[in-house]
Design an enzyme around this catalytic site. Structure first.
Site, PDB file in Angstrom:
ATOM      1  N   LYS A   1      49.863  41.763  38.368  1.00 34.17           N
ATOM      2  CA  LYS A   1      49.678  41.537  39.754  1.00 34.17           C
ATOM      3  C   LYS A   1      49.168  40.060  39.925  1.00 34.17           C
ATOM      4  O   LYS A   1      48.689  39.517  39.328  1.00 34.17           O
ATOM      5  CB  LYS A   1      48.842  42.747  40.178  1.00 34.17           C
ATOM      6  CG  LYS A   1      47.375  42.543  39.511  1.00 34.17           C
ATOM      7  CD  LYS A   1      46.809  43.981  39.914  1.00 34.17           C
ATOM      8  CE  LYS A   1      45.297  44.020  39.223  1.00 34.17           C
ATOM      9  NZ  LYS A   1      44.534  45.208  39.515  1.00 34.17           N
TER      10      LYS A   1
ATOM     11  N   ARG B   1      39.218  55.041  45.336  1.00 35.24           N
ATOM     12  CA  ARG B   1      40.152  54.105  45.882  1.00 35.24           C
ATOM     13  C   ARG B   1      41.403  54.819  46.358  1.00 35.24           C
ATOM     14  O   ARG B   1      41.669  55.116  47.703  1.00 35.24           O
ATOM     15  CB  ARG B   1      40.585  52.954  44.822  1.00 35.24           C
ATOM     16  CG  ARG B   1      41.260  51.778  45.617  1.00 35.24           C
ATOM     17  CD  ARG B   1      41.132  50.588  44.735  1.00 35.24           C
ATOM     18  NE  ARG B   1      42.018  50.727  43.567  1.00 35.24           N
ATOM     19  CZ  ARG B   1      41.834  49.650  42.367  1.00 35.24           C
ATOM     20  NH1 ARG B   1      41.239  48.392  42.561  1.00 35.24           N
ATOM     21  NH2 ARG B   1      42.576  49.829  41.605  1.00 35.24           N
TER      22      ARG B   1
ATOM     23  N   HIS C   1      42.002  55.720  37.243  1.00 30.84           N
ATOM     24  CA  HIS C   1      41.298  54.316  36.874  1.00 30.84           C
ATOM     25  C   HIS C   1      40.093  54.374  36.966  1.00 30.84           C
ATOM     26  O   HIS C   1      39.336  55.153  37.674  1.00 30.84           O
ATOM     27  CB  HIS C   1      41.868  53.194  38.239  1.00 30.84           C
ATOM     28  CG  HIS C   1      41.516  51.869  37.959  1.00 30.84           C
ATOM     29  ND1 HIS C   1      41.849  51.176  36.934  1.00 30.84           N
ATOM     30  CD2 HIS C   1      40.795  50.892  38.785  1.00 30.84           C
ATOM     31  CE1 HIS C   1      41.527  49.739  36.831  1.00 30.84           C
ATOM     32  NE2 HIS C   1      40.954  49.619  38.106  1.00 30.84           N
TER      33      HIS C   1
ATOM     34  N   ARG D   1      46.454  49.978  30.546  1.00 29.40           N
ATOM     35  CA  ARG D   1      46.976  48.855  31.274  1.00 29.40           C
ATOM     36  C   ARG D   1      46.177  47.648  30.964  1.00 29.40           C
ATOM     37  O   ARG D   1      44.892  47.626  31.427  1.00 29.40           O
ATOM     38  CB  ARG D   1      46.780  49.378  32.739  1.00 29.40           C
ATOM     39  CG  ARG D   1      47.724  50.824  33.244  1.00 29.40           C
ATOM     40  CD  ARG D   1      47.490  51.019  34.655  1.00 29.40           C
ATOM     41  NE  ARG D   1      46.185  51.114  35.162  1.00 29.40           N
ATOM     42  CZ  ARG D   1      45.398  52.345  34.975  1.00 29.40           C
ATOM     43  NH1 ARG D   1      45.943  53.372  34.519  1.00 29.40           N
ATOM     44  NH2 ARG D   1      44.152  52.427  35.345  1.00 29.40           N
TER      45      ARG D   1
ATOM     46  N   TYR E   1      32.109  13.246  53.131  1.00 27.62           N
ATOM     47  CA  TYR E   1      31.879  13.746  54.387  1.00 27.62           C
ATOM     48  C   TYR E   1      30.485  14.117  54.594  1.00 27.62           C
ATOM     49  O   TYR E   1      29.893  14.624  53.527  1.00 27.62           O
ATOM     50  CB  TYR E   1      32.665  15.049  54.767  1.00 27.62           C
ATOM     51  CG  TYR E   1      33.991  14.865  55.028  1.00 27.62           C
ATOM     52  CD1 TYR E   1      34.595  14.077  56.091  1.00 27.62           C
ATOM     53  CD2 TYR E   1      35.115  15.457  54.056  1.00 27.62           C
ATOM     54  CE1 TYR E   1      35.907  13.838  56.573  1.00 27.62           C
ATOM     55  CE2 TYR E   1      36.488  15.291  54.506  1.00 27.62           C
ATOM     56  CZ  TYR E   1      36.913  14.317  55.522  1.00 27.62           C
ATOM     57  OH  TYR E   1      38.140  14.322  55.753  1.00 27.62           O
TER      58      TYR E   1
ATOM     59  N   CYS F   1      36.457  17.853  49.508  1.00 35.58           N
ATOM     60  CA  CYS F   1      37.449  17.529  50.876  1.00 35.58           C
ATOM     61  C   CYS F   1      38.559  18.498  50.625  1.00 35.58           C
ATOM     62  O   CYS F   1      38.623  18.977  49.502  1.00 35.58           O
ATOM     63  CB  CYS F   1      38.096  15.948  50.801  1.00 35.58           C
ATOM     64  SG  CYS F   1      36.690  14.797  50.740  1.00 35.58           S
TER      65      CYS F   1
ATOM     66  N   ASP G   1      41.900  17.715  49.939  1.00 30.83           N
ATOM     67  CA  ASP G   1      42.969  17.319  48.856  1.00 30.83           C
ATOM     68  C   ASP G   1      42.210  16.693  48.000  1.00 30.83           C
ATOM     69  O   ASP G   1      42.926  16.037  46.916  1.00 30.83           O
ATOM     70  CB  ASP G   1      44.004  16.728  49.752  1.00 30.83           C
ATOM     71  CG  ASP G   1      44.368  17.166  51.181  1.00 30.83           C
ATOM     72  OD1 ASP G   1      44.766  18.418  50.810  1.00 30.83           O
ATOM     73  OD2 ASP G   1      44.043  16.531  51.987  1.00 30.83           O
TER      74      ASP G   1
HETATM   75  C1  LIG Z   1      44.298  45.508  38.247  1.00 27.67           C
HETATM   76  C2  LIG Z   1      44.412  46.957  37.482  1.00 27.67           C
HETATM   77  C3  LIG Z   1      44.193  46.968  36.132  1.00 27.67           C
HETATM   78  C4  LIG Z   1      43.844  45.991  35.317  1.00 27.67           C
HETATM   79  O1  LIG Z   1      42.489  45.748  35.031  1.00 27.67           O
HETATM   80  P1  LIG Z   1      41.942  44.887  34.140  1.00 27.67           P
HETATM   81  O2  LIG Z   1      40.563  44.813  34.208  1.00 27.67           O
HETATM   82  O3  LIG Z   1      42.398  43.122  34.348  1.00 27.67           O
HETATM   83  O4  LIG Z   1      42.418  45.201  32.696  1.00 27.67           O
HETATM   84  C5  LIG Z   1      44.704  48.232  35.814  1.00 27.67           C
HETATM   85  N1  LIG Z   1      44.662  49.503  36.500  1.00 27.67           N
HETATM   86  C6  LIG Z   1      44.835  49.421  37.710  1.00 27.67           C
HETATM   87  C7  LIG Z   1      44.861  50.483  38.451  1.00 27.67           C
HETATM   88  C8  LIG Z   1      44.520  48.010  38.539  1.00 27.67           C
HETATM   89  O5  LIG Z   1      44.636  47.911  39.630  1.00 27.67           O
END
Ligand SMILES: *Cc1c(COP(=O)(O)O)cnc(C)c1O
Length: 372
Positions: free
Chosen positions: A41, A139, A168, A221, A267, A313, A315
């Site tokens: 992502k 979430r 998660h 994941r 600046y 700045c 750039d």
């Molecule tokens: C971003 C995300 C992950 C990956 O998490 P890491 O800590 O980068 O491994 C896994 N599962 C879900 C649902 C996420 O949103």
């Protein structure tokens, strides 16, 4: 016009071998039947999603995960066949395209699934879904066995296939295990309450995959450590194998001058020279993601540290050189030069944030150059 690009010497160099090493070491660390879902992502946490995906798939990942419909479509345009899971909530009007382009969606609420059922009979192909359990992250996802059973039953429907179920963790990267274990228990009992277990049960993020072996289920994941970074200090101290950092940020000096006591830089004229000083200008600024909060950061030039002087700045930035140096001299903002290294952790600490945010912050004006 012909493709003219990358004249400015500022670039993020992405070491694809490092990505492959991080994934293939995970492959060895996991049980052989556990799938690796490469989390790409946010343009692979700023590293370049297509190139990272290909490297990860070559090294043993079998599935990809993204956050949004746009990310999924972009990946699908370049990579056929590999399953792509969208981890977040997507609008119902995207679902026909998800079915058409074989993009797996997350079922995150009963209401959403009810709305999808209204149009599912018109899908060109079967829509694969993973059911999301909110076991404590708070979430998205269903929060009880009853709600899970409801979405499970509702998903037994024309053109919908339940391919997986996941949750998660909120605290897998911390030393304390009580909340984490509570989440494992909630998730396991909800999965076991289903009449048939979906093909792919998954829970572990990077932290859990690396330091909590008993929650591998059918897949993990893998995000942040694919890029060579640790999710937290705790995980960094308990790694099962050495991570290799994939990203460095480099540029070159574009202008050099000597200034004298009383001369100012930038600046607000906030930096005042106290004697004869060599000042170099670098072509990178806050419009690249080098935000002004990094005003006290150092860079590496000639193998030593040199401070940014004056305000950042849009750039450009100015640095104070240890001695006179030529235009074209290579400067490292993140990465190794000589015997020194500037870590993403150093930036994160200075900005009071986590390592995840740093590569995401470097925006699309900085080209990603891939080293295979
Ligand atoms: C971003 C995300 C992950 C990956 O998490 P890491 O800590 O980068 O491994 C896994 N599962 C879900 C649902 C996420 O949103």
């Amino acid at each position: 016009m012909e493709e003219l690009q990358n004249f400015r010497p500022t670039k993020a160099v992405i070491d694809l071998k490092a990505i492959q090493s991080n994934v293939s070491n995970l492959r060895k660390h996991l049980h052989s039947n556990v799938h690796i879902i490469a989390v790409i992502k946010a343009n692979a946490y700023g590293h370049g999603d297509i190139e990272v995906a290909r490297a990860a798939l070559e090294a043993g990942a079998t599935m990809l995960a993204v956050a949004t419909p746009e990310e999924a479509l972009h990946v699908r345009k370049h990579i056929a066949d590999t399953p792509i899971l969208i981890l977040g909530a997507v609008p119902v009007n995207f679902t026909p395209y998800a079915a058409k382009y074989d993009i797996t969606l997350t079922v995150f609420s009963t209401e959403w699934l009810a709305a999808v059922r209204d149009i599912a009979p018109t899908f060109e192909k079967t829509l694969n879904v993973h059911l999301k359990v909110d076991s404590g992250m708070g979430r998205i996802g269903v929060r009880s066995a009853e709600a899970l059973r409801e979405v499970y039953d509702a998903a037994q429907f024309k053109n919908i296939c339940v391919d997986g179920i996941f949750t998660h963790f909120a605290t897998a990267d911390e030393e304390g295990t009580a909340f984490y274990e509570h989440q494992v228990e909630v998730f396991t009992s909800l999965v076991n309450s289903l009449p048939v277990k979906p093909r792919l049960v998954h829970a572990a993020n990077t932290a859990a995959s690396l330091v909590k072996e008993h929650v591998q289920f059918d897949a993990v994941r893998f995000g942040i450590s694919m890029y060579g970074l640790s999710p937290s200090d705790y995980v960094a101290h308990h790694l099962p194998y050495e991570l290799k950092r994939a990203l460095s940020l480099e540029t070159e000096i574009v202008h050099v001058k000597q200034i004298h006591a009383g001369d100012t830089v930038g600046y607000g004229a906030t930096y005042v020279a106290t004697g004869d000083e060599w000042i170099a200008t670098l072509p990178i600024g806050y419009a690249d993601g080098l935000i002004r909060g990094l005003g006290n950061q150092e860079v590496l030039v000639g193998g030593v540290r040199a401070p940014i002087v004056g305000r950042i700045c849009m750039d450009q930035i100015m640095i104070k050189l240890p001695k006179k140096m030529p235009v074209g001299e290579r400067v490292v903002l993140i990465g190794t030069q000589g015997d020194d290294e500037i870590l993403i952790e150093e930036w994160a600490k200075r900005l009071n944030t986590i390592v995840y945010e740093i590569p995401c912050m470097l925006n699309s004006r900085i080209p990603r150059i891939f080293q295979a």
